[in-house]
Design an enzyme around this catalytic site. Structure first.
Site, PDB file in Angstrom:
ATOM      1  N   LEU A 143       1.230  -1.238   0.239  1.00 59.55           N
ATOM      2  CA  LEU A 143       0.416  -0.252  -0.363  1.00 59.55           C
ATOM      3  C   LEU A 143       1.151   1.132   0.081  1.00 59.55           C
ATOM      4  CD1 LEU A 143      -2.792  -0.464   2.898  1.00 59.55           C
ATOM      5  CD2 LEU A 143      -3.384  -0.895  -0.126  1.00 59.55           C
ATOM      6  N   ASP A 144       0.440   1.658  -1.057  1.00 57.82           N
ATOM      7  CA  ASP A 144       0.775   3.563  -0.420  1.00 57.82           C
ATOM      8  C   ASP A 144       1.277   3.759   1.252  1.00 57.82           C
ATOM      9  OD1 ASP A 144       1.511   3.366  -2.771  1.00 57.82           O
ATOM     10  OD2 ASP A 144      -0.745   4.920  -3.516  1.00 57.82           O
ATOM     11  N   LYS A 145       2.544   4.930   1.116  1.00 54.60           N
ATOM     12  CA  LYS A 145       2.572   5.503   2.358  1.00 54.60           C
ATOM     13  C   LYS A 145       1.597   6.445   2.867  1.00 54.60           C
ATOM     14  CE  LYS A 145       5.639   8.776   5.092  1.00 54.60           C
ATOM     15  NZ  LYS A 145       7.101   8.854   4.829  1.00 54.60           N
ATOM     16  N   THR A 147      -1.722   5.901   1.898  1.00 55.22           N
ATOM     17  CA  THR A 147      -2.706   5.057   2.163  1.00 55.22           C
ATOM     18  C   THR A 147      -2.941   3.986   3.502  1.00 55.22           C
ATOM     19  OG1 THR A 147      -2.877   4.986  -0.085  1.00 55.22           O
ATOM     20  CG2 THR A 147      -4.167   2.940   0.947  1.00 55.22           C
TER      21      THR A 147
END
Length: 315
Positions: A143-145, A147
């Site tokens: 997951l993106d940082k 998110t």
């Protein structure tokens, strides 16, 4: 002399768990003490505090949790589980093969060559190595940082490769919730485009095949209020930055998106959360379903604001 047949990993995994069906309403503590005759209240509490009890595949530590007919209680036979505490990660599920966690926003999934800061991967590695230095966790997806939400990690390389190689077949349902800028008109929709990175690693979208990766996102509008939209997003494909770029495509970017947004950031964070993850266990084949509530900060954006009352002029 007949050789003893070796058990399969699935058989070993299932042998490590007691699966109990709930037939009538009762509290979890009473249920455990009934099913495990002779177990003391202290021992039952210990099972709960060590996160060895799951209700419908969710770790449950609440002794007075109200069980209902049809629910499934699973009790792990694993002993000496170490306590897990972290303000950045919530441990949702654990067995000998996988970990499912809920990651907070602002935390990297795994470190990079440029970013060596604390990550979800490093926190979980520290946790499993408390039971033995030979243990470690393996990243399966990211997951993106910025998110938040649900992630699955593997506890061995074979499980990692099974999950990664058969991800599309194993994952049954994966959904996000997002708060968007502006009030979206449609209740439902599907966005299809081809995504490709430029030389400075910005993902751009094309409605025709530009040689990039085809990306398909389905959305459902949950609420509209105060100039914002709350939507659920289901990914038919899992491309880099897919949701953020597709929301930009329909002119309703994710709130707080510095890269693909419109500068609207009422929450001080990217308003994107992976709230649902359903997949077949890579070893046992059982369907596991995990769901977290929408972040409370998202929901607060949609509280109806009372109209401002105009003061009457004194005569």
């Amino acid at each position: 002399m007949n050789k003893r047949k070796r058990s399969t990993p699935a058989e070993r995994a299932k042998a490590n768990m007691n699966v109990l069906k709930v037939n009538e309403p009762c509290e979890l503590m009473a249920f455990l003490m009934t099913k495990f005759s002779g177990i003391s209240r202290t021992a039952a509490k210990s099972l709960l505090s060590k996160r060895q009890v799951m209700v419908d595949n969710k770790i449950t530590t609440q002794y007075n949790f109200e069980l209902q007919p049809g629910m499934k209680v699973t009790v792990s036979k694993e002993k000496n589980k170490k306590e897990f505490t972290s303000s950045l990660i919530k441990l949702v599920y654990e067995d000998p093969y996988i970990l499912v966690v809920e990651k907070r926003e602002g935390l990297l999934s795994i470190g990079t060559d440029k970013q060596k800061e604390r990550t979800a991967h490093s926190i979980l590695n520290e946790y499993v190595q408390r039971s033995g230095k030979q243990h470690r966790v393996y990243i399966v997806h990211r997951l993106d940082k910025d998110t938040s939400g649900l992630m699955v990690f593997a506890k061995d390389e074979k499980t990692k490769f099974t999950l990664q190689d058969y991800w599309d077949e194993i994952v049954k349902d994966r959904r996000y919730v997002a708060a968007l800028s502006g009030e979206i008109e449609k209740d439902f929709g599907t966005i299809t485009s081809w995504l490709k990175d430029n030389k400075v690693y910005v993902t751009y979208s094309s409605m025709s095949n530009n040689g990039g990766d085809k990306a398909i996102t389905h959305y459902k509008t949950i609420k509209r209020a105060n100039g914002y939209s709350l939507v659920e997003l289901e990914l038919e494909t899992g491309r880099k930055n897919q949701i953020r770029v597709h929301m930009q495509d329909i002119h309703h970017p994710v709130l707080g998106d510095v890269k693909y947004g419109d500068g609207n950031n009422p929450l001080g964070r990217l308003a994107l959360h992976a709230f649902k993850l359903c997949f077949y266990h890579p070893v046992t084949g059982d369907l596991l379903e995990f769901e977290t509530p929408y972040p409370s900060s998202f929901k607060k954006l949609f509280i109806k604001q009372a109209p401002v009352q105009k003061e009457e002029k004194s005569k």
